[in-house]
Design an enzyme around this catalytic site. Sequence first.
Site, PDB file in Angstrom:
ATOM      1  N   ASP A  54       1.580  23.269  31.809  1.00 24.10           N
ATOM      2  CA  ASP A  54       1.925  22.211  30.845  1.00 24.10           C
ATOM      3  C   ASP A  54       1.634  20.820  31.404  1.00 24.10           C
ATOM      4  O   ASP A  54       2.180  20.437  32.435  1.00 24.10           O
ATOM      5  CB  ASP A  54       3.426  22.365  30.529  1.00 24.10           C
ATOM      6  CG  ASP A  54       3.995  21.247  29.664  1.00 24.10           C
ATOM      7  OD1 ASP A  54       3.217  20.542  29.004  1.00 24.10           O
ATOM      8  OD2 ASP A  54       5.240  21.112  29.644  1.00 24.10           O
TER       9      ASP A  54
ATOM     10  N   HIS B  36       9.519  17.964  29.539  1.00 23.24           N
ATOM     11  CA  HIS B  36       8.296  18.300  30.262  1.00 23.24           C
ATOM     12  C   HIS B  36       8.327  17.837  31.722  1.00 23.24           C
ATOM     13  O   HIS B  36       8.765  16.723  32.011  1.00 23.24           O
ATOM     14  CB  HIS B  36       7.099  17.682  29.556  1.00 23.24           C
ATOM     15  CG  HIS B  36       6.969  18.151  28.143  1.00 23.24           C
ATOM     16  ND1 HIS B  36       6.367  19.351  27.820  1.00 23.24           N
ATOM     17  CD2 HIS B  36       7.409  17.622  26.987  1.00 23.24           C
ATOM     18  CE1 HIS B  36       6.416  19.508  26.500  1.00 23.24           C
ATOM     19  NE2 HIS B  36       7.041  18.475  25.977  1.00 23.24           N
TER      20      HIS B  36
END
Lengths: 559, 559
Positions: free
Chosen positions: A200, A373
Site C-alpha cells: 500500500d 495508511h
Amino acid sequence: MIKQKRQSNLRIIPLGGLGEVGRNMMLLDYQGRILIIDVGFRMPEEDMPGVDFIIPNIEYLKGKEKNVLGAVFTHGHYDHIGAVPYLIEKIWHRNLPFFASPLTRGIILKRQDDFPQQPKLNINLVKDGSKIKLGPFFVEFFRQNHNIPDNLGLFIETPIGNILHTSDFKFDQNPVNDLPTNFQKLNEIGKRKILLLLSDSTGAEEEGHSLSEKEISKNLEEIFKYAPGRIIAATFASLINRIQQIITLSEKYGRKVCLEGYSMKTNVGISKTLGYIKAKRDTFIKGKEVNNYPDSKITILGTGAQGEAEAVLMRIATREHPFIKIKKGDTVIFSSSVIPGNERTVQIMKDEILRQGARVFHYKMMDIHAGGHAKKEELKEMIEIMKPKFFLPIHGQYSMLVSHAELAKEMGWPEKNVIVAENGDIINLTQNRIFIEKEKVPSNYVMIDGLGIGDVGEVVLRDRQMLAKDGMFVIVVRKTGKVKGSPDIISRGFVYLRESKELLRDTRKRVIGIIEKATGAGGAVNWSYIKDEIRNKIGQFLFSRTERRPMILPVVIEV
Amino acid sequence: MIKQKRQSNLRIIPLGGLGEVGRNMMLLDYQGRILIIDVGFRMPEEDMPGVDFIIPNIEYLKGKEKNVLGAVFTHGHYDHIGAVPYLIEKIWHRNLPFFASPLTRGIILKRQDDFPQQPKLNINLVKDGSKIKLGPFFVEFFRQNHNIPDNLGLFIETPIGNILHTSDFKFDQNPVNDLPTNFQKLNEIGKRKILLLLSDSTGAEEEGHSLSEKEISKNLEEIFKYAPGRIIAATFASLINRIQQIITLSEKYGRKVCLEGYSMKTNVGISKTLGYIKAKRDTFIKGKEVNNYPDSKITILGTGAQGEAEAVLMRIATREHPFIKIKKGDTVIFSSSVIPGNERTVQIMKDEILRQGARVFHYKMMDIHAGGHAKKEELKEMIEIMKPKFFLPIHGQYSMLVSHAELAKEMGWPEKNVIVAENGDIINLTQNRIFIEKEKVPSNYVMIDGLGIGDVGEVVLRDRQMLAKDGMFVIVVRKTGKVKGSPDIISRGFVYLRESKELLRDTRKRVIGIIEKATGAGGAVNWSYIKDEIRNKIGQFLFSRTERRPMILPVVIEV
C-alpha cells in the site's frame, strides 16, 4: 474466442488503484486462470459533472469469464468492494466464489439489497489464518490493521513463487476496537521467501509513522471532557473504529448517541449485528429524542466531514436539517482528513458552522484523525520484514508509487527489482525477473451516472463541461425555404436574456441574413450548410460581443 | 440623492476580504467622506463554471462618488488591485487620487494597458515614511514584509483616533530582495496610541512563525547544487521575491534563465525596470535559445504551480508546450503552496511530470515555499507591539478571523473590544466603543465573465450548474393545433443519443400524448400549460429511466 498462450510466468494486471487513490482491482493470471483481488470504485474528478463514480474497466475478462477462479476481498471499504454490483453480472458464472471476512461480507451483501435483480452472491467467510485454494493459487489471509475492522492481507503461493499483498494497512500497537499489529505473524510470513511484495503506497509521501488510534482517542477525550453543550461529530461512515471511539467516549461521559444519515446508520447497523461495534443497549437514541435530554448529554454522530452535499453535517451547516440546528455551546468535530479537492467546500462549511456560534475542532488543529495508511517508517519496516526479491508499490497516485519505490531503492533494493506500474500494465513475473509487457490491457475510466444506461461516455462528459463553461444557445429555424418570422432562440447559462435584448436582436438579424443568403439563389437548399454557417458565424459574433463561447445548436424544423 | 447623517463616529466598511481570501477592499467613512483601501478581486469557486473572477460590490458608493477622497493601495497583488479596471469607471471623478508604491503603481498601470478605453489613472507615488492628507484622514505609509516588494502598512489618523492597517504581512529577519522587518519603526508606531488594529488573518490558523525567505533560499540551493539537467521552476508570477531567488541561484550555478508565460514575463519586466529584480545583463535567454546550452546550464522559470490550465507548467505536463518537453534528468520545482481546491489538479500534473521521467520537488517534501502571511506567533507580536484598544481581524476566511480574534482574547483583550466582522458589515467606531451596525451594505459577489456585459448573475450561474450536472433536453413542438410529425428533440450532456434510440422513441410518444390530451377537446389551446406538462412529465419519465435530471426546455414554434 479465448486466446491464451502457455505461460511459465505469472501476469499481474492492475485494473485500478495504481496511479490513483481508489478503484482498487487487480488480477493474477497464471496460464489463463485468473484470481481477482478487490473490486472497488472511486469518486469522480471535479471535471466530471454529474458522474456518480468510476469503476474499473474489465474488458480484459471478456471471453475469459469461465477462467475466473474467484475473487478475494481485503476489506469492506468501497474503494475495494464498491464496483461489485456494477461488474458482477459481467463476470458471473455459476458458483463463482467470493471470499471475504465477516464485516466485509456484511457490507457487500447489504449493498446488494439495492440491486435486487442481481444474482445472489456466494461469499465464503475467511478470517485471520484462513487458507483457501483456487486453481494454482493458494491464499492465506492474515490480519492487518487499518481503520476498519476485519482487514486482511494476502499471502499467495503461486507456481512462480510467493506473493505478499498488504491490503491497505498501518502498524498500530494501540488500536481501538482491534488487536495490535501481530509482528510475530508478519515475521513468520517474512521467512517464507517472498518473491514479490505488493504494498500500500497511499502514505508513501508522508514522513514518519502514522498516529495510533489511541492518540486520537486521547485527544477526542479532551474535547468530550470540556464540551459544554452538544457534540456533533462528523466522520466517514466507513471509519468503523473511529465511530466506536466516539460511542465509547459518549458512554463514558454520559452522552446519548444519535446516529444521523443513511450510510452511518447502515454501517453501524451491520457492524453492531456482527459484533464489530460495541455499545450499551440504551446508548442510541432516535433523532426526535435529542430534545428530551440536556445538551451536555447528547452526541450527534453523522457523515459529512468532507462537505458532501447531501450529508448530515452539510445540511446542518446550511440550516436545511429538519431538526438539528447549530446553537451557541455546540461543539462540532471534523474527525477525518480532507480528501484532496474537497478543501474549499469543507472550509465554507466550517465557516458557516462558526458563524452560527459553534466551536469547531478539525484535524489541523489537533490530532483527532489518523489516516489508515502506513507512512514511510512503517513502509520501510514492511519491506524489511518481508525481504521480497521484487517490489511493486500498489494503491496510490503515481507520485506515491514513485515515492514508495524510492524508499525500497534507498534501502538497497536494486533498480531492476523495483517496478512502478500503472493500471492496465501487464506485469510479467518469473522467478528471476519482473518486467512490464509492451502490450497494455484496457483500463480507462468507466463512468456510472444515474442508472448507468450506457455509462457516461466521453462525448456526454465533454458536452457537460462545455455547457458548464459558457452555457448554450439554441437557434430554431423553420425549413420553409423562406424566412417566416424571426428565428426562435433559447439560451441557458450564457447571458441573462432579459437583460440582453439588443444582443438577441442582432443575433436574429444575422441568422436571417445567413438563411437569406443561402436560400436566395433558388434551387435546392443545403440545410446542413446553413447549420454550419449558423454555428460558425453566430459563434464568432457572440464571442466578439461577450468573449464567451456558448454551445451553439442550430435546429432546423420541418413545417 | 446623497443621504448622510452627521456622525461623531467612524464607519469602517469591508466590501471584500473579510470571510474570504482575496477581493480585499475596505472603506473608511467619516461624516460621508470616504477613503478606499485596496480594490482587489478573487478567483471563482469550483461551482461557478465559466466565471473569470469575482469583484467587490460597490453599490454603497453609488451617489457618493464625489465624496470619495481617494484610494490607497497596500501592495501589487491582484487580490488588492485586480478589480481596478472593472470598478474605476463607476467611481471615477476628475482627479480622483490613487496612492501606491512604485512597484504597485507599475503593476496597476501595466494592467490598464488591456483597458485602453478607460480614463488615465492618476497614481501618486508613496513609499516607507510617506505622509498624505485626504480630507479628515492623515495616512502614513510604512514598510511591511510580504512576498512581493514595496508592501506598505497604513497608519491612519482619523478624528476618532488612530487606526493601524497591517496590509498582508509577515515578520522576516532574513528576507531576500528586501529589508528585514523594521521593529524599531513598528515599536515607535505602537507608542502612538492605536485605537484600532486591523491585522491580516490569513495565517491565523497556523501555529508558530512563518519561515524566513532565507530558509527557502537554502533549500532551493540544495536542489540547484545537485540537479543534473534542466531546472524547471514554477511559482506565482506575483511572488517577485521568489523569482529573484531563482534568478540569483541560477546565476550562482551558471544557469541561463528562460522566462516562460505572459504574466511571468510581464511581472519580471516591470520589476526589472523599476529595479525590484536584479539580474545580470546576459542571464535571460529566449525560449528558442534553450537548446543552445547544455541542460545543466538551463533554468526555465514559469507559472503554473497551481495547475492553472493555461499556464506554462500545465502545458509542459500535458505535452502541449511548443518547445519544452520533459525529459529524464529534468528537475521540476513547485515553489508555491497549493491553493485550497487546486490539490487534485496539482496532483494530476505532478503525476504526469513524474511519468515523463523528471524529478519533482514540492513544498510538502521540503521547505521550498513560504507563505507571505504571519502565523500565530507573529500575529501575537503585532498585537503586542500595537497594543490597540480595539481589534478587528481582516483578510481571511471566517475561521481565520475567528482564530485571530481568539488569539487577542487569549492575550487578555476584553471580548467587547474584539470584533469579528464580515463583508458588508458597517463597523461603527468611537473612542469608547466598537460595534457592528444592524444595517448592512451590499457585498454579494459580482462575477466577471468574458467581457462582462451584464455580469454573470445568479440565474446564469444556476443554469450552468444544472447543465453541467445532467445536461439538457430541448423538445421542439409545432403550434399547429394538431400534432404533425414527431417532436424534435435536441439533447446534450445527458445520454449519448445515438445509443438511446428507444428512450427517445418513448419520450416522443409521451410528448405527443401530452399534446393530444391538451388539444383534443377543441377550443383555445393553453400552450403554457402544455409546456409545463412537458417539463414535469417528461422530466419524471427521463428520471425514472435514467436517474438523471437534465434541464428540460420545451419550445413551442409558430408555423
